[in-house]
Design a protein around this motif. Structure first.
Motif, PDB file in Angstrom:
ATOM      1  N   TYR A  86     -22.010   3.286   2.708  1.00 41.68           N
ATOM      2  CA  TYR A  86     -23.274   3.985   2.933  1.00 41.68           C
ATOM      3  C   TYR A  86     -23.693   4.064   4.396  1.00 41.68           C
ATOM      4  O   TYR A  86     -24.252   5.071   4.836  1.00 41.68           O
ATOM      5  N   VAL A  87     -23.453   2.993   5.139  1.00 40.22           N
ATOM      6  CA  VAL A  87     -23.874   2.990   6.541  1.00 40.22           C
ATOM      7  C   VAL A  87     -22.934   3.858   7.378  1.00 40.22           C
ATOM      8  O   VAL A  87     -23.378   4.738   8.119  1.00 40.22           O
ATOM      9  N   TYR A  88     -21.638   3.611   7.232  1.00 41.62           N
ATOM     10  CA  TYR A  88     -20.690   4.263   8.130  1.00 41.62           C
ATOM     11  C   TYR A  88     -20.204   5.625   7.625  1.00 41.62           C
ATOM     12  O   TYR A  88     -20.353   6.639   8.314  1.00 41.62           O
ATOM     13  N   TYR A  89     -19.633   5.690   6.448  1.00 42.09           N
ATOM     14  CA  TYR A  89     -19.080   6.968   6.001  1.00 42.09           C
ATOM     15  C   TYR A  89     -20.170   7.967   5.627  1.00 42.09           C
ATOM     16  O   TYR A  89     -20.056   9.165   5.923  1.00 42.09           O
ATOM     17  N   TRP A  90     -21.217   7.508   4.972  1.00 37.99           N
ATOM     18  CA  TRP A  90     -22.337   8.412   4.693  1.00 37.99           C
ATOM     19  C   TRP A  90     -22.974   8.838   6.009  1.00 37.99           C
ATOM     20  O   TRP A  90     -23.256  10.025   6.245  1.00 37.99           O
ATOM     21  N   GLY A  91     -23.205   7.872   6.904  1.00 39.87           N
ATOM     22  CA  GLY A  91     -23.811   8.198   8.197  1.00 39.87           C
ATOM     23  C   GLY A  91     -22.945   9.103   9.047  1.00 39.87           C
ATOM     24  O   GLY A  91     -23.452   9.837   9.903  1.00 39.87           O
ATOM     25  N   ALA A  92     -21.644   9.065   8.820  1.00 44.21           N
ATOM     26  CA  ALA A  92     -20.725   9.944   9.553  1.00 44.21           C
ATOM     27  C   ALA A  92     -20.626  11.323   8.925  1.00 44.21           C
ATOM     28  O   ALA A  92     -19.884  12.176   9.422  1.00 44.21           O
ATOM     29  N   GLN A  93     -21.352  11.543   7.837  1.00 42.09           N
ATOM     30  CA  GLN A  93     -21.283  12.791   7.080  1.00 42.09           C
ATOM     31  C   GLN A  93     -19.837  13.070   6.667  1.00 42.09           C
ATOM     32  O   GLN A  93     -19.341  14.192   6.779  1.00 42.09           O
ATOM     33  N   ALA A  94     -19.202  11.996   6.187  1.00 42.43           N
ATOM     34  CA  ALA A  94     -17.820  12.089   5.733  1.00 42.43           C
ATOM     35  C   ALA A  94     -17.803  12.423   4.240  1.00 42.43           C
ATOM     36  O   ALA A  94     -18.418  11.721   3.447  1.00 42.43           O
ATOM     37  N   PRO A  95     -17.094  13.468   3.838  1.00 36.59           N
ATOM     38  CA  PRO A  95     -17.150  13.941   2.448  1.00 36.59           C
ATOM     39  C   PRO A  95     -16.245  13.152   1.495  1.00 36.59           C
ATOM     40  O   PRO A  95     -15.365  13.710   0.835  1.00 36.59           O
ATOM     41  N   ILE A  96     -16.457  11.844   1.415  1.00 38.27           N
ATOM     42  CA  ILE A  96     -15.609  11.021   0.553  1.00 38.27           C
ATOM     43  C   ILE A  96     -16.240  10.748  -0.809  1.00 38.27           C
ATOM     44  O   ILE A  96     -15.605  10.138  -1.669  1.00 38.27           O
ATOM     45  N   PHE A  97     -17.478  11.213  -1.016  1.00 40.29           N
ATOM     46  CA  PHE A  97     -18.185  10.885  -2.257  1.00 40.29           C
ATOM     47  C   PHE A  97     -19.128  12.040  -2.591  1.00 40.29           C
ATOM     48  O   PHE A  97     -20.333  11.954  -2.399  1.00 40.29           O
ATOM     49  N   GLN A  98     -18.553  13.123  -3.114  1.00 44.79           N
ATOM     50  CA  GLN A  98     -19.323  14.341  -3.317  1.00 44.79           C
ATOM     51  C   GLN A  98     -19.274  14.791  -4.770  1.00 44.79           C
ATOM     52  O   GLN A  98     -18.260  14.640  -5.456  1.00 44.79           O
ATOM     53  N   LEU A  99     -20.375  15.360  -5.208  1.00 50.26           N
ATOM     54  CA  LEU A  99     -20.488  15.803  -6.594  1.00 50.26           C
ATOM     55  C   LEU A  99     -21.094  17.195  -6.620  1.00 50.26           C
ATOM     56  O   LEU A  99     -22.150  17.445  -6.037  1.00 50.26           O
ATOM     57  N   ASP A 100     -20.417  18.115  -7.325  1.00 48.70           N
ATOM     58  CA  ASP A 100     -20.897  19.482  -7.497  1.00 48.70           C
ATOM     59  C   ASP A 100     -20.858  19.788  -8.983  1.00 48.70           C
ATOM     60  O   ASP A 100     -19.798  20.076  -9.542  1.00 48.70           O
ATOM     61  N   GLY A 101     -22.009  19.702  -9.634  1.00 47.47           N
ATOM     62  CA  GLY A 101     -22.026  19.838 -11.078  1.00 47.47           C
ATOM     63  C   GLY A 101     -21.291  18.674 -11.705  1.00 47.47           C
ATOM     64  O   GLY A 101     -21.654  17.527 -11.511  1.00 47.47           O
ATOM     65  N   ASN A 102     -20.222  18.962 -12.427  1.00 48.06           N
ATOM     66  CA  ASN A 102     -19.407  17.894 -13.017  1.00 48.06           C
ATOM     67  C   ASN A 102     -18.105  17.688 -12.254  1.00 48.06           C
ATOM     68  O   ASN A 102     -17.234  16.941 -12.686  1.00 48.06           O
ATOM     69  N   GLU A 103     -17.971  18.334 -11.101  1.00 43.32           N
ATOM     70  CA  GLU A 103     -16.756  18.205 -10.304  1.00 43.32           C
ATOM     71  C   GLU A 103     -16.965  17.210  -9.177  1.00 43.32           C
ATOM     72  O   GLU A 103     -17.852  17.369  -8.340  1.00 43.32           O
ATOM     73  N   PHE A 104     -16.139  16.185  -9.153  1.00 43.40           N
ATOM     74  CA  PHE A 104     -16.230  15.142  -8.121  1.00 43.40           C
ATOM     75  C   PHE A 104     -15.063  15.291  -7.157  1.00 43.40           C
ATOM     76  O   PHE A 104     -13.930  15.562  -7.562  1.00 43.40           O
ATOM     77  N   TRP A 124     -28.442  12.359   5.080  1.00 40.37           N
ATOM     78  CA  TRP A 124     -27.504  13.460   4.822  1.00 40.37           C
ATOM     79  C   TRP A 124     -27.456  13.786   3.338  1.00 40.37           C
ATOM     80  O   TRP A 124     -27.249  12.919   2.499  1.00 40.37           O
ATOM     81  N   GLY A 125     -27.644  15.074   3.023  1.00 36.71           N
ATOM     82  CA  GLY A 125     -27.697  15.506   1.633  1.00 36.71           C
ATOM     83  C   GLY A 125     -26.347  15.770   1.001  1.00 36.71           C
ATOM     84  O   GLY A 125     -26.285  16.151  -0.166  1.00 36.71           O
ATOM     85  N   GLY A 126     -25.260  15.538   1.729  1.00 35.27           N
ATOM     86  CA  GLY A 126     -23.942  15.827   1.192  1.00 35.27           C
ATOM     87  C   GLY A 126     -23.329  14.711   0.365  1.00 35.27           C
ATOM     88  O   GLY A 126     -22.257  14.887  -0.205  1.00 35.27           O
ATOM     89  N   TRP A 127     -23.978  13.568   0.319  1.00 35.62           N
ATOM     90  CA  TRP A 127     -23.464  12.437  -0.457  1.00 35.62           C
ATOM     91  C   TRP A 127     -23.801  12.640  -1.928  1.00 35.62           C
ATOM     92  O   TRP A 127     -24.896  13.067  -2.273  1.00 35.62           O
ATOM     93  N   GLY A 128     -22.858  12.312  -2.809  1.00 32.36           N
ATOM     94  CA  GLY A 128     -23.052  12.553  -4.229  1.00 32.36           C
ATOM     95  C   GLY A 128     -23.663  11.369  -4.967  1.00 32.36           C
ATOM     96  O   GLY A 128     -23.629  10.232  -4.492  1.00 32.36           O
ATOM     97  N   PHE A 129     -24.188  11.650  -6.155  1.00 28.44           N
ATOM     98  CA  PHE A 129     -24.797  10.612  -6.992  1.00 28.44           C
ATOM     99  C   PHE A 129     -24.248  10.697  -8.413  1.00 28.44           C
ATOM    100  O   PHE A 129     -24.963  11.035  -9.353  1.00 28.44           O
ATOM    101  N   PRO A 130     -22.961  10.370  -8.581  1.00 30.11           N
ATOM    102  CA  PRO A 130     -22.393  10.337  -9.927  1.00 30.11           C
ATOM    103  C   PRO A 130     -22.825   9.068 -10.652  1.00 30.11           C
ATOM    104  O   PRO A 130     -23.629   8.288 -10.130  1.00 30.11           O
ATOM    105  N   SER A 131     -22.276   8.838 -11.817  1.00 27.80           N
ATOM    106  CA  SER A 131     -22.706   7.703 -12.646  1.00 27.80           C
ATOM    107  C   SER A 131     -22.013   6.398 -12.301  1.00 27.80           C
ATOM    108  O   SER A 131     -22.040   5.451 -13.074  1.00 27.80           O
ATOM    109  N   PHE A 132     -21.358   6.326 -11.151  1.00 30.35           N
ATOM    110  CA  PHE A 132     -20.743   5.081 -10.701  1.00 30.35           C
ATOM    111  C   PHE A 132     -21.040   4.890  -9.223  1.00 30.35           C
ATOM    112  O   PHE A 132     -21.414   5.822  -8.517  1.00 30.35           O
ATOM    113  N   SER A 133     -20.898   3.659  -8.767  1.00 30.95           N
ATOM    114  CA  SER A 133     -21.273   3.303  -7.406  1.00 30.95           C
ATOM    115  C   SER A 133     -20.112   3.419  -6.442  1.00 30.95           C
ATOM    116  O   SER A 133     -18.959   3.105  -6.785  1.00 30.95           O
TER     117      SER A 133
END
Length: 456
Positions: free
Chosen positions: A224-242, A404-413
């Motif tokens: 959350y601190v580094y990759y999210w803060g870097a706006q790195a797309p490693i955890f993204q959700l679009d509808g049901n596509e991860f 950053w709004g590009g981080w996803g919120f799926p049902s797992f951490s």
């Protein structure tokens, strides 16, 4: 029939929670002033309402002070209170228990606090013909004027296809914490970009070895601190596509930066909550990116770094040169209201108090309130004691709206894969780059298990 209601003991074991939840239903079934159920005007089918029935509230230990504050302000609302782990570290304890109540067809708590902001992903879904646990709050139940009072973007993790399934309790925006006294003594300038941060690490390593600029020893820090803060797309959700892309430019740059700083000794691999970190970093943390709650948990904590007053400041979030600020968020809790509740009026009263009242959010809350007016009052109160230096108040408030709004919120951490793959690798002397592909695959595996369509 008349029933004498009282507050339940605050059990900490989930076996007690399950029994207590079912017992709460039995108790509430004896209330008076019942009104017919079946109304769906709020976006869900309401249960038969019993205006005098108590509501069952689940909180973690940190949130317990809200109960006393609420009861003092609203003595007419009866609460049954249970303490549980708060779904901490992605434990899925809340989802597991709600699933049991779904199977039983009864026993749901009326209000739940969770440390996880991704709970709407499962709590908004019907399960085996049982109505979704989380009740929509923006379909006429809560006033829009009240909902508009939340910090812009703070309700996004709880919003699915335009429907909001809960309320944020607090935010955990990341800023760059710095020790002004140490910066002055060593003659360095506080960095504002990731590039300046890495360059500073090389200077510190060469000129003042032993000083620390961060840690990757916890799942939440790395993710959350580094990759999210870097706006790195490693955890993204679009509808049901991860999707998880570790080869994207920002992902690769952050991996390289972290590995470089671990190698030069300015990036700790110890958990910030562990004794090894405290011993290593006491008086040696020049600066580090971290969430707002690091103030009390790390820097001001007499059992942790215990930084003296007049030294600590919060600078703007680090970002890549040429890019807008898009900081990470490390936690910040969520309140979910049950769609099965038999006393929606009391639930609404509690939820509004929990998220926006001065009595709790300004005077007692340990973290930055998500409700904007409360957040500004809270941070002003933190700044009033003279502990912090620089533009602490302004930078923290600004960062609340810069997540950053590009981080996803799926049902797992995101924490679990990092803890499973990266932390053991670091402990064994490997780099993040060495295991990046394994880390990515573990994330994708978790997404598949949760039923998402996976796209790299």
């Amino acid at each position: 029939m008349a029933t004498q209601h009282r507050r339940f003991s605050r059990a900490t074991r989930f076996g007690a929670l399950a029994i207590a939840g079912l017992a709460a239903v039995a108790l509430s079934g004896c209330g008076a002033d019942a009104t017919g159920g079946g109304d769906s005007s709020f976006g869900f089918t309401q249960a038969e309402q019993e205006a005098d029935s108590p509501i069952t509230v689940w909180v973690d230990a940190t949130r317990e002070p809200i109960i006393d504050a609420f009861e003092a302000a609203h003595p007419d609302v009866q609460l049954n209170v249970e303490t549980y782990d708060g779904n901490a570290s992605g434990s899925a304890s809340l989802q597991t228990r709600i699933a049991l109540f779904d199977q039983a067809g009864e026993g749901w708590p009326d209000v739940v606090f969770s440390t996880q902001n991704n709970d709407a992903s499962w709590a908004s879904k019907e399960t085996n013909g049982v109505q979704a646990f989380a009740a929509p709050v923006n379909k006429g139940w809560f006033d829009q004027e009240f909902l508009d009072g939340f910090t812009p973007g703070s309700l996004d993790p709880l919003t699915i296809d335009g429907t909001v399934y809960g309320l944020r309790n607090d935010l955990a925006q990341v800023v760059f914490w710095y020790d002004q006294t140490l910066f002055d003594q060593l003659g360095y300038t506080v960095p504002t970009t990731w590039e300046e941060y890495e360059a500073l690490s090389d200077k510190v390593a060469a000129e003042n070895p032993g000083y620390i600029l961060g840690s990757v020893g916890d799942g939440f820090l790395g993710s959350y601190v580094y990759y999210w803060g870097a706006q790195a797309p490693i955890f993204q959700l679009d509808g049901n596509e991860f999707s998880s892309d570790f080869e994207a430019e920002n992902s690769q740059k952050m991996t390289d930066l972290l590995d470089h700083m671990v190698e030069n000794g300015t990036m700790s691999t110890n958990s910030v909550f562990g004794s090894d970190f405290i011993q290593e970093a006491q008086g040696k943390v020049l600066g580090m990116p971290g969430p707002v709650w690091f103030t009390g948990a790390i820097f001001q904590n007499p059992d942790s770094l215990n930084v003296p007053a007049g030294q600590l400041g919060a600078s703007t979030p680090l970002h890549w040169e040429g890019e807008d600020i898009g900081t990470g968020n490390v936690g910040g809790g969520t309140w979910l209201a049950s769609s099965h509740s038999k006393n929606l009026d009391a639930v609404k009263t509690f939820m509004e108090f929990a998220t926006s009242s001065d009595e709790y959010q300004v005077d007692l809350a340990p973290g930055y309130p998500a409700y904007a007016s409360a957040g500004e009052k809270w941070i002003a109160q933190q700044a009033s004691g003279g502990y912090f230096v620089g533009d602490f108040e302004k930078n923290v408030i600004d960062a609340a709206g810069q997540v950053w709004g590009g981080w996803g919120f799926p049902s797992f951490s995101a924490e679990t894969a990092y803890s499973k793959v990266v932390l053991p690798a670091l402990a064994a002397g490997s780099t993040i780059g060495d295991v990046a592909s394994d880390w990515q695959q573990e994330i994708l595996n978790e997404a598949q298990v949760q039923g998402y369509t996976v796209a790299r």
